[in-house]
Design a protein around this motif. Structure first.
Motif, PDB file in Angstrom:
ATOM      1  N   PHE A 201     -14.983  31.352  55.285  1.00 19.55           N
ATOM      2  CA  PHE A 201     -14.065  30.289  55.676  1.00 19.55           C
ATOM      3  C   PHE A 201     -14.786  28.942  55.767  1.00 19.55           C
ATOM      4  O   PHE A 201     -14.320  27.936  55.249  1.00 19.55           O
ATOM      5  CB  PHE A 201     -13.414  30.651  57.022  1.00 19.55           C
ATOM      6  N   ALA A 202     -15.978  28.939  56.407  1.00 21.18           N
ATOM      7  CA  ALA A 202     -16.595  27.646  56.764  1.00 21.18           C
ATOM      8  C   ALA A 202     -17.727  27.214  55.853  1.00 21.18           C
ATOM      9  O   ALA A 202     -18.152  26.066  55.908  1.00 21.18           O
ATOM     10  CB  ALA A 202     -17.097  27.707  58.198  1.00 21.18           C
ATOM     11  N   GLY A 203     -18.247  28.093  55.011  1.00 22.68           N
ATOM     12  CA  GLY A 203     -19.315  27.717  54.085  1.00 22.68           C
ATOM     13  C   GLY A 203     -20.568  27.219  54.774  1.00 22.68           C
ATOM     14  O   GLY A 203     -21.146  27.918  55.600  1.00 22.68           O
ATOM     15  N   ALA A 204     -20.946  25.973  54.455  1.00 21.07           N
ATOM     16  CA  ALA A 204     -22.186  25.416  54.985  1.00 21.07           C
ATOM     17  C   ALA A 204     -22.195  25.298  56.504  1.00 21.07           C
ATOM     18  O   ALA A 204     -23.260  25.256  57.111  1.00 21.07           O
ATOM     19  CB  ALA A 204     -22.439  24.047  54.375  1.00 21.07           C
ATOM     20  N   GLY A 205     -21.013  25.262  57.103  1.00 18.32           N
ATOM     21  CA  GLY A 205     -20.928  25.178  58.560  1.00 18.32           C
ATOM     22  C   GLY A 205     -21.595  26.342  59.256  1.00 18.32           C
ATOM     23  O   GLY A 205     -22.069  26.211  60.385  1.00 18.32           O
ATOM     24  N   THR A 206     -21.654  27.496  58.583  1.00 16.87           N
ATOM     25  CA  THR A 206     -22.308  28.657  59.190  1.00 16.87           C
ATOM     26  C   THR A 206     -23.732  28.838  58.664  1.00 16.87           C
ATOM     27  O   THR A 206     -24.518  29.551  59.252  1.00 16.87           O
ATOM     28  CB  THR A 206     -21.523  29.944  58.890  1.00 16.87           C
ATOM     29  N   ALA A 207     -24.042  28.205  57.514  1.00 15.40           N
ATOM     30  CA  ALA A 207     -25.365  28.406  56.915  1.00 15.40           C
ATOM     31  C   ALA A 207     -26.399  27.428  57.452  1.00 15.40           C
ATOM     32  O   ALA A 207     -27.567  27.756  57.581  1.00 15.40           O
ATOM     33  CB  ALA A 207     -25.268  28.267  55.403  1.00 15.40           C
ATOM     34  N   VAL A 208     -25.958  26.206  57.786  1.00 17.75           N
ATOM     35  CA  VAL A 208     -26.910  25.177  58.210  1.00 17.75           C
ATOM     36  C   VAL A 208     -27.456  25.385  59.624  1.00 17.75           C
ATOM     37  O   VAL A 208     -28.650  25.260  59.833  1.00 17.75           O
ATOM     38  CB  VAL A 208     -26.287  23.761  58.036  1.00 17.75           C
ATOM     39  N   PRO A 209     -26.627  25.723  60.636  1.00 14.66           N
ATOM     40  CA  PRO A 209     -27.216  25.994  61.955  1.00 14.66           C
ATOM     41  C   PRO A 209     -28.152  27.204  61.904  1.00 14.66           C
ATOM     42  O   PRO A 209     -28.134  27.959  60.935  1.00 14.66           O
ATOM     43  CB  PRO A 209     -26.003  26.295  62.844  1.00 14.66           C
ATOM     44  N   VAL A 210     -28.909  27.384  62.967  1.00 18.70           N
ATOM     45  CA  VAL A 210     -29.943  28.420  62.970  1.00 18.70           C
ATOM     46  C   VAL A 210     -29.352  29.826  62.826  1.00 18.70           C
ATOM     47  O   VAL A 210     -30.028  30.759  62.416  1.00 18.70           O
ATOM     48  CB  VAL A 210     -30.806  28.283  64.255  1.00 18.70           C
ATOM     49  N   THR A 211     -28.053  29.963  63.099  1.00 21.03           N
ATOM     50  CA  THR A 211     -27.406  31.268  62.955  1.00 21.03           C
ATOM     51  C   THR A 211     -27.435  31.747  61.496  1.00 21.03           C
ATOM     52  O   THR A 211     -27.451  32.932  61.230  1.00 21.03           O
ATOM     53  CB  THR A 211     -25.949  31.191  63.426  1.00 21.03           C
TER      54      THR A 211
ATOM     55  N   ALA B 156     -16.397  22.954  57.527  1.00 21.89           N
ATOM     56  CA  ALA B 156     -17.814  23.138  57.861  1.00 21.89           C
ATOM     57  C   ALA B 156     -18.165  22.358  59.116  1.00 21.89           C
ATOM     58  O   ALA B 156     -18.883  22.846  59.988  1.00 21.89           O
ATOM     59  CB  ALA B 156     -18.693  22.681  56.703  1.00 21.89           C
ATOM     60  N   PHE B 157     -17.598  21.128  59.207  1.00 19.94           N
ATOM     61  CA  PHE B 157     -17.880  20.275  60.367  1.00 19.94           C
ATOM     62  C   PHE B 157     -17.424  20.939  61.655  1.00 19.94           C
ATOM     63  O   PHE B 157     -18.179  21.024  62.631  1.00 19.94           O
ATOM     64  CB  PHE B 157     -17.170  18.927  60.175  1.00 19.94           C
ATOM     65  N   PHE B 158     -16.194  21.468  61.637  1.00 24.58           N
ATOM     66  CA  PHE B 158     -15.664  22.018  62.887  1.00 24.58           C
ATOM     67  C   PHE B 158     -16.290  23.361  63.253  1.00 24.58           C
ATOM     68  O   PHE B 158     -16.620  23.594  64.414  1.00 24.58           O
ATOM     69  CB  PHE B 158     -14.126  22.110  62.820  1.00 24.58           C
ATOM     70  N   VAL B 159     -16.473  24.227  62.263  1.00 23.23           N
ATOM     71  CA  VAL B 159     -17.079  25.530  62.583  1.00 23.23           C
ATOM     72  C   VAL B 159     -18.545  25.342  62.979  1.00 23.23           C
ATOM     73  O   VAL B 159     -19.010  25.921  63.971  1.00 23.23           O
ATOM     74  CB  VAL B 159     -16.929  26.514  61.401  1.00 23.23           C
ATOM     75  N   GLY B 160     -19.272  24.497  62.228  1.00 26.00           N
ATOM     76  CA  GLY B 160     -20.669  24.216  62.580  1.00 26.00           C
ATOM     77  C   GLY B 160     -20.762  23.596  63.963  1.00 26.00           C
ATOM     78  O   GLY B 160     -21.621  23.964  64.767  1.00 26.00           O
ATOM     79  N   GLY B 161     -19.840  22.677  64.248  1.00 28.25           N
ATOM     80  CA  GLY B 161     -19.809  22.042  65.566  1.00 28.25           C
ATOM     81  C   GLY B 161     -19.543  23.047  66.671  1.00 28.25           C
ATOM     82  O   GLY B 161     -20.144  22.981  67.743  1.00 28.25           O
ATOM     83  N   THR B 162     -18.653  24.015  66.398  1.00 25.35           N
ATOM     84  CA  THR B 162     -18.352  25.039  67.400  1.00 25.35           C
ATOM     85  C   THR B 162     -19.591  25.895  67.672  1.00 25.35           C
ATOM     86  O   THR B 162     -19.883  26.221  68.829  1.00 25.35           O
ATOM     87  CB  THR B 162     -17.190  25.941  66.918  1.00 25.35           C
ATOM     88  N   ILE B 163     -20.316  26.233  66.605  1.00 29.81           N
ATOM     89  CA  ILE B 163     -21.541  27.019  66.786  1.00 29.81           C
ATOM     90  C   ILE B 163     -22.535  26.237  67.660  1.00 29.81           C
ATOM     91  O   ILE B 163     -23.155  26.791  68.571  1.00 29.81           O
ATOM     92  CB  ILE B 163     -22.172  27.376  65.417  1.00 29.81           C
TER      93      ILE B 163
ATOM     94  N   PRO C 272     -11.741  21.880  46.704  1.00 31.67           N
ATOM     95  CA  PRO C 272     -11.309  21.038  47.829  1.00 31.67           C
ATOM     96  C   PRO C 272     -12.513  20.594  48.662  1.00 31.67           C
ATOM     97  O   PRO C 272     -12.750  21.117  49.757  1.00 31.67           O
ATOM     98  CB  PRO C 272     -10.364  21.949  48.612  1.00 31.67           C
ATOM     99  N   VAL C 273     -13.265  19.611  48.151  1.00 31.14           N
ATOM    100  CA  VAL C 273     -14.523  19.208  48.801  1.00 31.14           C
ATOM    101  C   VAL C 273     -14.298  18.695  50.216  1.00 31.14           C
ATOM    102  O   VAL C 273     -14.966  19.120  51.168  1.00 31.14           O
ATOM    103  CB  VAL C 273     -15.243  18.126  47.962  1.00 31.14           C
ATOM    104  N   LEU C 274     -13.313  17.812  50.363  1.00 34.73           N
ATOM    105  CA  LEU C 274     -13.063  17.213  51.672  1.00 34.73           C
ATOM    106  C   LEU C 274     -12.643  18.267  52.699  1.00 34.73           C
ATOM    107  O   LEU C 274     -13.136  18.290  53.828  1.00 34.73           O
ATOM    108  CB  LEU C 274     -11.987  16.132  51.538  1.00 34.73           C
ATOM    109  N   LYS C 275     -11.760  19.173  52.231  1.00 36.68           N
ATOM    110  CA  LYS C 275     -11.279  20.234  53.119  1.00 36.68           C
ATOM    111  C   LYS C 275     -12.448  21.127  53.555  1.00 36.68           C
ATOM    112  O   LYS C 275     -12.575  21.489  54.729  1.00 36.68           O
ATOM    113  CB  LYS C 275     -10.231  21.064  52.378  1.00 36.68           C
ATOM    114  N   ASN C 276     -13.319  21.455  52.581  1.00 35.38           N
ATOM    115  CA  ASN C 276     -14.490  22.276  52.900  1.00 35.38           C
ATOM    116  C   ASN C 276     -15.399  21.580  53.902  1.00 35.38           C
ATOM    117  O   ASN C 276     -15.935  22.221  54.808  1.00 35.38           O
ATOM    118  CB  ASN C 276     -15.290  22.568  51.631  1.00 35.38           C
ATOM    119  N   CYS C 277     -15.555  20.262  53.725  1.00 41.30           N
ATOM    120  CA  CYS C 277     -16.410  19.493  54.641  1.00 41.30           C
ATOM    121  C   CYS C 277     -15.850  19.533  56.056  1.00 41.30           C
ATOM    122  O   CYS C 277     -16.592  19.744  57.017  1.00 41.30           O
ATOM    123  CB  CYS C 277     -16.520  18.036  54.188  1.00 41.30           C
ATOM    124  N   VAL C 278     -14.523  19.353  56.155  1.00 42.23           N
ATOM    125  CA  VAL C 278     -13.900  19.347  57.484  1.00 42.23           C
ATOM    126  C   VAL C 278     -14.067  20.711  58.152  1.00 42.23           C
ATOM    127  O   VAL C 278     -14.433  20.810  59.328  1.00 42.23           O
ATOM    128  CB  VAL C 278     -12.407  18.958  57.372  1.00 42.23           C
TER     129      VAL C 278
END
Lengths: 136, 161
Positions: B92-102, B36-43, B28-34
């Motif tokens: 849950f968020a994949g890249a959303g948690t890996a890309v930010p500095v966290t 990642a977007f929201f969790v990364g944005g929250t971080i 589910p690429v699109l779902k994963n992107c969404v």
């Protein structure tokens, strides 16, 4: 015991405010600041300007529209050049930084309310200038 | 290679592979992107709040409030990794948690926990930067290259600092 402490603190602070109010505070003429405010408010990017000055230096802190923050550096250069050209005798610091805006606004209020003397103002201004130059 | 393999397969096997690829659950690429977007944005939002906190309560300007903010974010993510919370968020968020500095703090502590059984020096010390080392290396080296280019431009190109 508790009442005693509160009473002590109250009299302590009342004492402070009394001394401040009773002092006759003469201020550096702030018309340079007022004039710089007038110059900058005519720009449409600018939403608010705070400025303070003593006899040697002038600090101008500018708030701009959020979408204009993309051009922060070029705007800062433009404003700085304009103010520097206008007030040649002063060491001009122009900043768009939120912290500098806060500090300058606070000093402005203190000058208005007559709760700061010239010596403290100069000292505080030096601190603000150092802060704005600190990039590390 | 893959084509060769397919050619060597018997017709029944080929039929099975087609059958299997049709029924395989799609990523589910699109779902994963969404997500990642929201969790990364929250971080990032939390980071922005911490930065504002530093500007308002300490002697930091907008220009240098980033340094303590990054340190705080890494420290928080290290603690969360240690307590095992960050892994769940990452699942849950994949890249959303890996890309930010966290994600950097997470990669340091994850490697440390993994090699804890090998001892403090050889295990923890030796493997601490197994994953994060490349990040530090890239950062330091690219900063060096950019500084070099800028120095050359300022010296000979007429650019100002």
């Amino acid at each position: 015991m508790k009442k005693g402490i509160i009473l002590f603190i109250l009299t302590f602070f009342l004492g402070i405010s009394d001394t401040v109010l009773s002092q006759e505070l003469d201020h550096f003429d702030q018309h340079v600041s007022e004039e710089s405010k007038k110059i900058l408010t005519k720009y449409e990017e600018v939403t608010n300007v705070h400025a303070i000055n003593d006899d040697k230096s002038l600090i101008v802190a500018i708030e701009i529209h959020h979408h204009d923050r993309l051009r922060l550096n070029s705007l800062e250069k433009k404003f700085k050049k304009e103010i520097e050209d206008k007030f040649l005798g002063y060491e001009v610091t122009v900043s768009l930084d939120k912290k500098i805006v806060m500090e300058t606004h606070e000093m402005e209020k203190k000058i208005k309310n007559n709760t700061i003397n010239n010596k403290d103002l100069s000292k505080k201004m030096k601190k603000i200038i150092d802060l704005s130059n600190d990039k590390a | 290679m893959a084509n060769n393999k397919k050619k060597n397969l018997t017709p029944t096997q080929q039929q099975y592979q087609d059958f299997q690829s049709k029924r395989e659950v799609k990523r589910p690429v699109l779902k994963n992107c969404v997500k990642a977007f929201f969790v990364g944005g929250t971080i990032c939002l939390i980071g922005q709040l911490i930065q504002t906190f530093y500007i308002y309560n300490f002697n930091f300007t907008e220009a240098n409030a980033g340094n303590p903010t990054v340190a705080t974010m890494i420290f928080i993510s290290m603690l969360l990794t240690g307590f095992g919370v960050y892994d769940h968020i990452a699942q849950f968020a994949g890249a959303g948690t890996a890309v930010p500095v966290t994600g950097f703090g997470n990669s340091v502590i994850a490697a440390t926990i993994e090699h804890r059984s090998e001892g403090f020096v050889v295990g923890v010390g030796g493997n601490m930067f197994k994953l994060a080392g490349s990040v530090i290396m890239t950062g330091v080296f690219s900063a060096f290259v950019v500084a070099l280019i800028k120095t050359i431009l300022v010296t000979w190109g007429g650019l100002s600092w």
